[in-house]
Design a protein around this motif. Structure first.
Motif, PDB file in Angstrom:
ATOM      1  N   ARG A 195       1.495  -0.230  -6.565  1.00 33.72           N
ATOM      2  CA  ARG A 195       2.337   0.842  -6.024  1.00 33.72           C
ATOM      3  C   ARG A 195       2.764   1.800  -7.136  1.00 33.72           C
ATOM      4  O   ARG A 195       2.823   3.010  -6.978  1.00 33.72           O
ATOM      5  N   PHE A 198       0.026   4.341  -7.879  1.00 35.87           N
ATOM      6  CA  PHE A 198      -0.110   5.421  -6.891  1.00 35.87           C
ATOM      7  C   PHE A 198       0.829   6.566  -7.244  1.00 35.87           C
ATOM      8  O   PHE A 198       0.488   7.736  -7.099  1.00 35.87           O
ATOM      9  N   PHE A 199       2.033   6.188  -7.745  1.00 31.73           N
ATOM     10  CA  PHE A 199       3.034   7.220  -8.032  1.00 31.73           C
ATOM     11  C   PHE A 199       2.903   7.800  -9.431  1.00 31.73           C
ATOM     12  O   PHE A 199       3.431   8.871  -9.720  1.00 31.73           O
ATOM     13  N   GLY A 225      -5.266   0.018   3.403  1.00 31.62           N
ATOM     14  CA  GLY A 225      -4.453   1.233   3.449  1.00 31.62           C
ATOM     15  C   GLY A 225      -4.444   1.961   2.121  1.00 31.62           C
ATOM     16  O   GLY A 225      -3.698   2.926   1.944  1.00 31.62           O
ATOM     17  N   ASN A 226      -5.289   1.506   1.191  1.00 32.28           N
ATOM     18  CA  ASN A 226      -5.255   2.130  -0.128  1.00 32.28           C
ATOM     19  C   ASN A 226      -5.818   3.556  -0.126  1.00 32.28           C
ATOM     20  O   ASN A 226      -5.448   4.370  -0.972  1.00 32.28           O
ATOM     21  N   ALA A 227      -6.686   3.888   0.834  1.00 32.23           N
ATOM     22  CA  ALA A 227      -7.190   5.269   0.887  1.00 32.23           C
ATOM     23  C   ALA A 227      -6.072   6.220   1.318  1.00 32.23           C
ATOM     24  O   ALA A 227      -6.029   7.375   0.886  1.00 32.23           O
ATOM     25  N   GLU A 228      -5.155   5.723   2.145  1.00 33.21           N
ATOM     26  CA  GLU A 228      -4.023   6.560   2.565  1.00 33.21           C
ATOM     27  C   GLU A 228      -3.157   6.922   1.362  1.00 33.21           C
ATOM     28  O   GLU A 228      -2.855   8.089   1.115  1.00 33.21           O
ATOM     29  N   LEU A 229      -2.735   5.923   0.587  1.00 38.31           N
ATOM     30  CA  LEU A 229      -1.861   6.208  -0.553  1.00 38.31           C
ATOM     31  C   LEU A 229      -2.603   6.961  -1.658  1.00 38.31           C
ATOM     32  O   LEU A 229      -2.035   7.848  -2.297  1.00 38.31           O
ATOM     33  N   THR A 231      -4.803   9.152  -1.311  1.00 36.38           N
ATOM     34  CA  THR A 231      -4.952  10.560  -0.943  1.00 36.38           C
ATOM     35  C   THR A 231      -3.623  11.211  -0.595  1.00 36.38           C
ATOM     36  O   THR A 231      -3.582  12.383  -0.243  1.00 36.38           O
ATOM     37  N   THR A 232      -2.531  10.457  -0.679  1.00 35.76           N
ATOM     38  CA  THR A 232      -1.240  11.050  -0.314  1.00 35.76           C
ATOM     39  C   THR A 232      -0.398  11.410  -1.522  1.00 35.76           C
ATOM     40  O   THR A 232       0.061  12.550  -1.646  1.00 35.76           O
ATOM     41  N   ILE A 233      -0.185  10.474  -2.428  1.00 40.08           N
ATOM     42  CA  ILE A 233       0.775  10.722  -3.506  1.00 40.08           C
ATOM     43  C   ILE A 233       0.266  11.685  -4.594  1.00 40.08           C
ATOM     44  O   ILE A 233       0.927  12.685  -4.894  1.00 40.08           O
TER      45      ILE A 233
END
Lengths: 720, 165
Positions: A195, A198-199, A225-229, A231-233
């Motif tokens: 986590r 990601f940040f 769900g790792n593609a979501e994070l 591509t999000t952060i």
């Protein structure tokens, strides 16, 4: 570059031996493959798998020109939002571009979701060499990153690791106290630890499972769900994909969406499917929108899209199911069975994108069982691709394994072959195991588990016995069939052929056989020698009966049957009279069980022997007929179903003496399942399978007999 | 009939069956019952446009305990909810909440994957889009094939079907 080998590299043999000794690998793969086979049946229940996969096959059917049109359409769509599209010619080209974007953004840390394309170009190593830190976010890939290892499976990359090894890696890296039996806790630690990244990361890199040209949308499938994070952060998103990912519209995309998770992990649907277009909102970005880059990778794809031999390979949707059902992969794992890409399609991809010197050894690992072609949700005949590419590699590298020389140089010459076998039948006497008709064959290039028990060459051939017993003089016939014995029956199991003739005569059916016994050519094809295969096939077809005169063409060896059906038309396509004869013949080719079933010849058991049945690969996947229902009907409660009945026995012809250790490891599973049935007899309708399974039974001194349907029927059933 | 099988059961029932299959808790509730029992304070992030409930916060790396969001569509064939995730605060909520509650209007339940193509085509008419299909809670079997939940997403997903909306 011409490389002449009479054996494979020592390094390769050592790798195989180490893999066969790895208990963790064996247990994990065995559990996985046994369970996933069951899951495949349940997840497709009520669905027409063949229909679904033909839809996928058609959805990815494009010429090179069409693919480039799709690319242009995709590019225009995403450029509207300001996204950049880069066309990378080579791996290094792609790596350079991606690295420059990361450096422009001072991205010390980069998060990645799983991408086989990134593995293909060696992205992580390149980024690290440039002082950057890519962090894998897929748990399996992260574990391997910590271990500095390659994935051994496309979808379950760390399947070769056990919890103890993972716990130790986590301990070293996170400095936390980790209980190796608390997998849930380990996952929570990974969740917290990753986590942070990601940040921290300034760039997120993903692949794309599908690219929809009509709308400029990509799809990424994950369970974590790792593609979501990813591509999000981070404010920057780099998508790396091959041109082969492109389809036209969402309709085609949904055909793929429907099957990919089912074959990848036995799931009805993946937990996340992330559909992304262009430069979407991004809070971390100065502009409020993501800076998106699409890197389309060529690396040889464009030059191959119109290649008639390999173009089917580009329909691959990267599900990994071919590896899951491959019996060889199941005992040696992905670090042996593949290179960057693993499993059966991995062998193909290694030739297309990778190291051809390595590929020539790898392709010899294919048994030819066609389990991969059977399971592929994109309808790719993967085994055919391997077979065709093997021929190409053999022509270049002349890889002559022990068996190749024997089979390919002699088999196509029937007189030479016959005299060789005659001489052999005498010379083998000292090799025979005492009081038996078996010989123990040792392959000395392999150090452990290198022996095979094989049948001795029979004193008289089937053709000689047929003439000796005057079976050619039977004239009181209602029907007439042509029987092609093939080499195994002709030289090793002539009595199985004689039993067939007797059985048919009981049913008032006359049998004709070839005047000269000629090999069907498969051993030559399998060893990559198309020239000698062609010779054998051309010779063989001359001695086949005229299809007009026969009700059926019988084979007792489904491998011969498969070769006639699948290879003869291809090899004879320019030899028109022979092609026509083959075409008429193919319609009439039957195995014994098929013939009995179609002609409604009823058999009644004479005793109470308990029977089980092993399904030969070619009987199932090429002749498309398993004798299991027929045998169930005949033997009723005396028929005991065999677990994994249709999994290969591990023979593969010459494979069994080229790789006796792998062949025996696969055989081991088959014999264990047979023992569990407590049957008296294991029936099968392939002499190759009989050789293999019998070898295993003799070695273990078991009280079970392996018999072909035909010779079992001779003494144990009555014809009604 | 896209997959060769007929959708012969009631669509909601089929959705619930497949949603259960992936471990989701499923509640069927009428609109009034839902509105009566709904407590905004229970959730750190709220996004239910159908009933005008919003509490959109920007979630950081610490994540939150509970989020409740509304889906655009639900697909019975696979037990999937479809969410227009263009808004980053919503995207973060669907990933960073430990428990994700999803309100599904029964009128939005469709039969097959292809039935979501219209929504996908509409949303991708713009020059950018982000849509997420969610089928269950985040999971992995990467360690020795043992199933574990909550890797980079919620540990639990609860589906709330509003039966009369």
């Amino acid at each position: 570059m011409k490389v002449n080998f009479f054996k494979r590299s020592d390094e390769f043999i050592k790798k195989i031996e180490e893999a066969l000794e790895d208990k963790t690998l064996y247990n994990n793969l065995h559990t996985f493959s046994t369970n996933i086979r069951k899951t495949y049946k349940s997840v497709y229940e009520g669905l027409d798998f063949n229909l679904l996969r033909s839809k996928v096959n058609k959805s990815k059917e494009f010429s090179r020109e069409e693919r480039l049109e799709l690319f242009e359409q995709f590019k225009q769509n995403v450029e509207k939002s300001g996204a950049k599209v880069y066309q990378a010619e080579s791996s290094i080209d792609a790596c350079k571009y991606i690295t420059s974007i990361c450096k422009n953004h001072n991205a010390d840390y980069i998060v990645k979701s799983k991408s086989m394309t990134a593995e293909e170009i060696g992205l992580n190593k390149y980024l690290e060499a440039n002082g950057l830190h890519p962090i894998e976010t897929d748990l399996g890939e992260w574990i391997l990153q910590l271990a500095n290892e390659r994935p051994s499976h496309m979808v379950a990359p760390a399947i070769h690791k056990n919890r103890k090894q993972v716990a130790e890696l986590f301990r070293q890296h996170t400095k936390e106290d980790i209980d190796e039996n608390d997998i849930e806790k380990m996952v929570k630690i990974a969740r917290k630890y990753l986590r942070e990244y990601f940040f921290k990361a300034k760039v997120g890199i993903t692949g794309a499972n599908i690219a929809v040209a009509q709308t400029g949308t990509i799809a990424i499938f994950t369970n974590e769900g790792n593609a979501e994070l990813t591509t999000t952060i981070p404010p920057v998103h780099i998508v790396l994909l091959g041109y082969d990912k492109l389809v036209r519209d969402f309709k085609q995309a949904m055909n793929i969406t429907r099957v990919l998770p089912k074959n990848a992990a036995g799931q009805i649907m993946a937990t996340y499917v992330t559909w992304i277009k262009g430069q979407y909102p991004s809070i971390e970005s100065k502009t409020g929108f993501k800076e998106t880059h699409y890197v389309f990778l060529d690396n040889g794809r464009l030059s191959l899209f119109n290649n008639p031999v390999v173009q089917e390979a580009f329909k691959c949707i990267r599900c990994g199911s071919c590896a899951n059902v491959c019996p060889v992969y199941g005992v040696v794992g992905g670090h042996v069975f593949g290179d960057v890409y693993t499993g059966p399609i991995g062998l193909v991809n290694t030739v297309l994108y990778g190291n051809n010197v390595r590929a020539k050894d790898l392709l010899k690992l294919c048994l030819g069982c066609k389990a991969c072609s059977e399971i592929c949700p994109a309808g790719i005949d993967i085994q055919k691709l391997i077979s065709d590419l093997n021929i190409g590699l053999n022509e270049k590298y002349h890889t002559q394994l022990i068996s190749d020389f024997t089979f390919s140089s002699i088999l196509s010459k029937p007189n030479t072959f016959r005299s060789t076998m005659k001489v052999g039948s005498y010379l083998q006497t000292p090799l025979k195991l005492k009081g038996t008709d078996y010989i123990k064959f040792k392959n000395i290039s392999i150090t452990k588990n290198n022996t095979k028990i094989l049948p001795a060459i029979a004193k008289k051939t089937f053709t000689e016995l047929f003439k000796q017993y005057n079976y050619n003089k039977y004239n009181n016939a209602k029907k007439r069939v042509f029987f092609y014995p093939g080499c195994a029956i002709e030289y090793f199991y002539p009595y199985i052929g004689i039993a067939l003739v007797k059985l048919l005569q009981k049913a008032e059916i006359a049998v004709d056989i070839p005047k000269k016994a000629v090999c069907c050519g498969l051993p030559s094809i399998h060893s990559g020698n198309s020239t000698s295969a062609k010779k054998a096939i051309l010779e063989n077809i001359q001695y086949m009966g005229d299809p007009e005169n026969y009700d059926a063409f019988l084979v007792l060896c489904p491998t011969c049957g498969a070769t006639i059906k699948e290879h003869f038309p291809l090899y004879l396509s320019a030899n028109i009279p022979e092609f026509k004869k083959t075409d008429l013949m193919i319609n009439k080719i039957k195995s014994l069980s098929m013939f009995l079933d179609e002609n409604k010849i009823k058999l009644v058991p004479k005793n109470n022997l308990k029977i089980t049945y092993h399904v030969p690969c070619h009987q199932n996947r090429s002749m498309h007929f398993s004798a299991e229902p027929l045998l169930k009907e005949i033997f009723k409660e005396n028929f005991i179903p065999l677990v994994d009945a249709d999994v290969c026995c591990g023979f593969g012809g010459s494979f069994s003496i080229d790789y006796p250790n792998i062949s025996n490891a696969i055989l081991n599973k088959k014999v264990e399942n047979i023992i569990k049935t407590k049957a008296d007899i294991v029936l099968t309708d392939c002499p190759g399978c009989i050789m293999q399974i019998n070898g295993g039974i003799v070695e273990r001194n078991l009280n079970i007999k392996v018999m072909h349907l035909s010779d079992f029927f001779e003494y144990n059933v009555d014809v009604e | 009939m896209y997959n060769g099988a007929k959708m012969d059961k009631d669509t909601i029932e089929q959705f619930v069956t497949n949603s259960k299959r992936v471990g989701n808790a499923n509640t069927l509730i009428s609109k009034n019952e839902f509105l009566a029992s709904f407590m905004q304070d229970d959730y750190e992030y709220v996004y239910i446009p159908a009933f005008n409930y919003y509490k959109k916060i920007l979630i950081d790396k610490n994540g939150i305990k509970k989020a409740i969001v509304e889906s655009n569509l639900a697909i019975a064939e696979t037990g999937t909810v479809v969410i227009d995730n263009n808004d980053e605060t919503l995207r973060r909520a669907t990933s960073l909440a430990e428990e994700l509650n999803i309100v599904v209007l029964s009128s939005s339940i469709v039969s097959f994957l292809e039935d979501s193509n219209e929504l996908l085509n509409n949303l991708t008419k713009k020059d950018h889009a982000y849509i997420t299909f969610i089928t269950g809670a985040s999971r992995t079997a990467d360690i020795e094939l043992v199933l574990a939940m909550g890797v980079h997403g919620p540990l639990r997903v609860n589906i709330i079907i509003i039966t009369d909306a």
